[in-house]
Design a protein around this motif. Structure first.
Motif, PDB file in Angstrom:
ATOM      1  N   PHE A  17       9.322  83.872  20.652  1.00 55.36           N
ATOM      2  CA  PHE A  17      10.225  84.020  19.246  1.00 55.36           C
ATOM      3  C   PHE A  17       9.775  85.460  18.814  1.00 55.36           C
ATOM      4  N   ALA A  18      10.691  86.154  17.954  1.00 57.19           N
ATOM      5  CA  ALA A  18      10.249  87.519  17.662  1.00 57.19           C
ATOM      6  C   ALA A  18       9.367  87.189  16.376  1.00 57.19           C
ATOM      7  N   GLY A  19       9.503  86.068  15.890  1.00 63.98           N
ATOM      8  CA  GLY A  19       8.432  85.780  14.841  1.00 63.98           C
ATOM      9  C   GLY A  19       8.939  84.485  14.151  1.00 63.98           C
ATOM     10  N   THR A  20       8.048  83.815  13.411  1.00 62.03           N
ATOM     11  CA  THR A  20       8.337  82.649  12.868  1.00 62.03           C
ATOM     12  C   THR A  20       8.810  82.990  11.445  1.00 62.03           C
ATOM     13  N   PRO A  21      10.289  82.371  11.099  1.00 61.53           N
ATOM     14  CA  PRO A  21      10.706  82.566   9.779  1.00 61.53           C
ATOM     15  C   PRO A  21       9.763  82.152   8.766  1.00 61.53           C
ATOM     16  N   ALA A  22       9.689  82.830   7.577  1.00 61.90           N
ATOM     17  CA  ALA A  22       8.854  82.520   6.440  1.00 61.90           C
ATOM     18  C   ALA A  22       9.766  81.127   5.792  1.00 61.90           C
ATOM     19  N   ASN A  23       8.877  80.283   5.055  1.00 60.93           N
ATOM     20  CA  ASN A  23       9.439  79.302   4.327  1.00 60.93           C
ATOM     21  C   ASN A  23      10.464  79.918   3.330  1.00 60.93           C
ATOM     22  N   GLN A  24      11.306  78.895   3.008  1.00 61.78           N
ATOM     23  CA  GLN A  24      12.623  79.351   2.205  1.00 61.78           C
ATOM     24  C   GLN A  24      12.578  78.293   1.027  1.00 61.78           C
ATOM     25  N   THR A  25      12.971  78.710   0.018  1.00 62.13           N
ATOM     26  CA  THR A  25      13.445  77.941  -1.204  1.00 62.13           C
ATOM     27  C   THR A  25      14.864  78.392  -1.804  1.00 62.13           C
ATOM     28  N   ILE A  26      15.769  77.290  -1.585  1.00 60.54           N
ATOM     29  CA  ILE A  26      17.282  77.578  -1.829  1.00 60.54           C
ATOM     30  C   ILE A  26      17.474  76.235  -2.813  1.00 60.54           C
ATOM     31  N   ALA A  27      18.509  76.759  -3.619  1.00 65.38           N
ATOM     32  CA  ALA A  27      19.372  75.629  -4.230  1.00 65.38           C
ATOM     33  C   ALA A  27      20.291  74.815  -3.456  1.00 65.38           C
ATOM     34  N   GLU A  28      20.498  73.619  -3.925  1.00 70.40           N
ATOM     35  CA  GLU A  28      21.591  72.921  -3.097  1.00 70.40           C
ATOM     36  C   GLU A  28      22.870  73.520  -3.241  1.00 70.40           C
ATOM     37  N   LEU A  29      23.875  73.511  -2.363  1.00 72.08           N
ATOM     38  CA  LEU A  29      25.311  73.966  -2.476  1.00 72.08           C
ATOM     39  C   LEU A  29      25.140  75.515  -2.028  1.00 72.08           C
ATOM     40  N   VAL A  30      23.865  75.940  -1.768  1.00 76.07           N
ATOM     41  CA  VAL A  30      24.018  77.386  -1.707  1.00 76.07           C
ATOM     42  C   VAL A  30      23.689  77.581   0.141  1.00 76.07           C
ATOM     43  N   ALA A  31      24.336  78.632   0.492  1.00 72.56           N
ATOM     44  CA  ALA A  31      24.180  78.787   2.117  1.00 72.56           C
ATOM     45  C   ALA A  31      22.901  79.307   2.132  1.00 72.56           C
ATOM     46  N   LEU A  32      21.998  78.961   3.443  1.00 69.58           N
ATOM     47  CA  LEU A  32      20.998  79.500   3.704  1.00 69.58           C
ATOM     48  C   LEU A  32      21.398  80.125   5.303  1.00 69.58           C
ATOM     49  N   THR A  33      21.053  81.298   5.493  1.00 71.20           N
ATOM     50  CA  THR A  33      20.904  82.043   6.931  1.00 71.20           C
ATOM     51  C   THR A  33      19.662  82.543   7.216  1.00 71.20           C
ATOM     52  N   VAL A  34      19.171  81.989   8.603  1.00 70.74           N
ATOM     53  CA  VAL A  34      17.997  82.562   8.888  1.00 70.74           C
ATOM     54  C   VAL A  34      18.122  83.075  10.267  1.00 70.74           C
ATOM     55  N   THR A  35      17.835  84.145  10.777  1.00 69.48           N
ATOM     56  CA  THR A  35      17.546  84.714  12.039  1.00 69.48           C
ATOM     57  C   THR A  35      16.428  84.233  12.827  1.00 69.48           C
ATOM     58  N   ASN A  36      16.450  83.389  13.665  1.00 73.87           N
ATOM     59  CA  ASN A  36      15.250  82.842  14.622  1.00 73.87           C
ATOM     60  C   ASN A  36      15.489  83.289  15.897  1.00 73.87           C
ATOM     61  N   ALA A  37      15.419  84.664  16.338  1.00 74.43           N
ATOM     62  CA  ALA A  37      15.555  84.904  17.608  1.00 74.43           C
ATOM     63  C   ALA A  37      14.483  84.936  18.408  1.00 74.43           C
ATOM     64  N   ALA A  38      14.803  84.964  19.815  1.00 77.44           N
ATOM     65  CA  ALA A  38      13.653  84.988  20.875  1.00 77.44           C
ATOM     66  C   ALA A  38      14.130  85.997  21.969  1.00 77.44           C
ATOM     67  N   THR A  39      12.915  86.377  22.830  1.00 75.15           N
ATOM     68  CA  THR A  39      13.432  87.128  23.996  1.00 75.15           C
ATOM     69  C   THR A  39      12.524  86.451  25.096  1.00 75.15           C
ATOM     70  N   ASP A  40      13.182  86.909  26.371  1.00 75.42           N
ATOM     71  CA  ASP A  40      12.796  86.662  27.591  1.00 75.42           C
ATOM     72  C   ASP A  40      12.164  87.565  28.268  1.00 75.42           C
ATOM     73  N   GLY A  41      10.777  87.505  28.672  1.00 75.30           N
ATOM     74  CA  GLY A  41      10.177  88.763  29.536  1.00 75.30           C
ATOM     75  C   GLY A  41      10.621  88.760  30.948  1.00 75.30           C
ATOM     76  N   ASP A  42      11.259  87.572  31.728  1.00 75.57           N
ATOM     77  CA  ASP A  42      11.414  87.816  32.982  1.00 75.57           C
ATOM     78  C   ASP A  42      12.386  89.009  33.182  1.00 75.57           C
ATOM     79  N   VAL A  43      12.109  89.211  34.522  1.00 69.34           N
ATOM     80  CA  VAL A  43      13.163  90.577  35.030  1.00 69.34           C
ATOM     81  C   VAL A  43      13.803  89.979  36.259  1.00 69.34           C
TER      82      VAL A  43
END
Length: 167
Positions: A17-43
């Motif tokens: 993983f590129a990093g672990t997303p930070a903990n989030q606080t949101i209100a109900e009915l509000v959209a959350l969008t978090v990028t939680n991407a990873a990479t693969d080191g194989d060639v």
């Protein structure tokens, strides 16, 4: 002189993983969008797939690791751990973060607008003017008349009563 052949076998490297997303606080009915991407080191790099484990209802992860979720009224207030698994087809890794959903007060909604009324003076008028609260749990509603004629009242259940005087 001596020679021999060396065969190199591919050894799979687990995705990262590129990093672990930070903990989030949101209100109900509000959209959350978090990028939680990873990479693969194989060639060459293996194709990665993402999956959410025990995610709250409605949460999804895209093929690129983007997590989206809009908590419903019933999902707030709550604390939710979102765990993502990324796999390269051979090895997989996980990470997690916490989403705290806060309560948002939703305004009550009238069940309908009472029809206009025509009555004789000194005749009693009774009109039910009910409303509902969409919050979970529902809040207790109170009713109040604004700019009402003298003598008009509204009950705790929204029932309006008035008997117009001769004047």
């Amino acid at each position: 002189t001596n020679s021999f052949v060396v065969t190199i076998n591919e050894v799979n490297v687990a995705p990262v993983f590129a990093g672990t997303p930070a903990n989030q606080t949101i209100a109900e009915l509000v959209a959350l969008t978090v990028t939680n991407a990873a990479t693969d080191g194989d060639v060459p790099a293996n194709a990665l797939t993402y999956q959410l484990v025990n995610a709250p209802s409605g949460a999804i992860v895209s093929t690129n690791g983007v997590i989206t979720w809009t908590p419903t009224e019933a999902q707030g207030p709550s604390t939710n751990t979102i765990t993502t698994v990324v796999s390269d087809g051979v090895a997989s890794v996980t990470n997690s973060f916490v989403v705290t959903v806060t309560e948002v007060n939703v305004a009550p909604v009238f069940a309908g607008t009472p029809a206009n009324q025509t009555i004789a003076e000194l005749a009693a008028l009774t009109v039910t003017n009910a409303a509902a609260d969409g919050d979970v749990p529902a809040n207790t509603l109170t009713y109040q008349l604004v700019n009402a004629p003298s003598g008009a009242t509204v009950s705790t259940n929204g029932v309006i009563t008035w008997t117009p005087a001769e004047a």
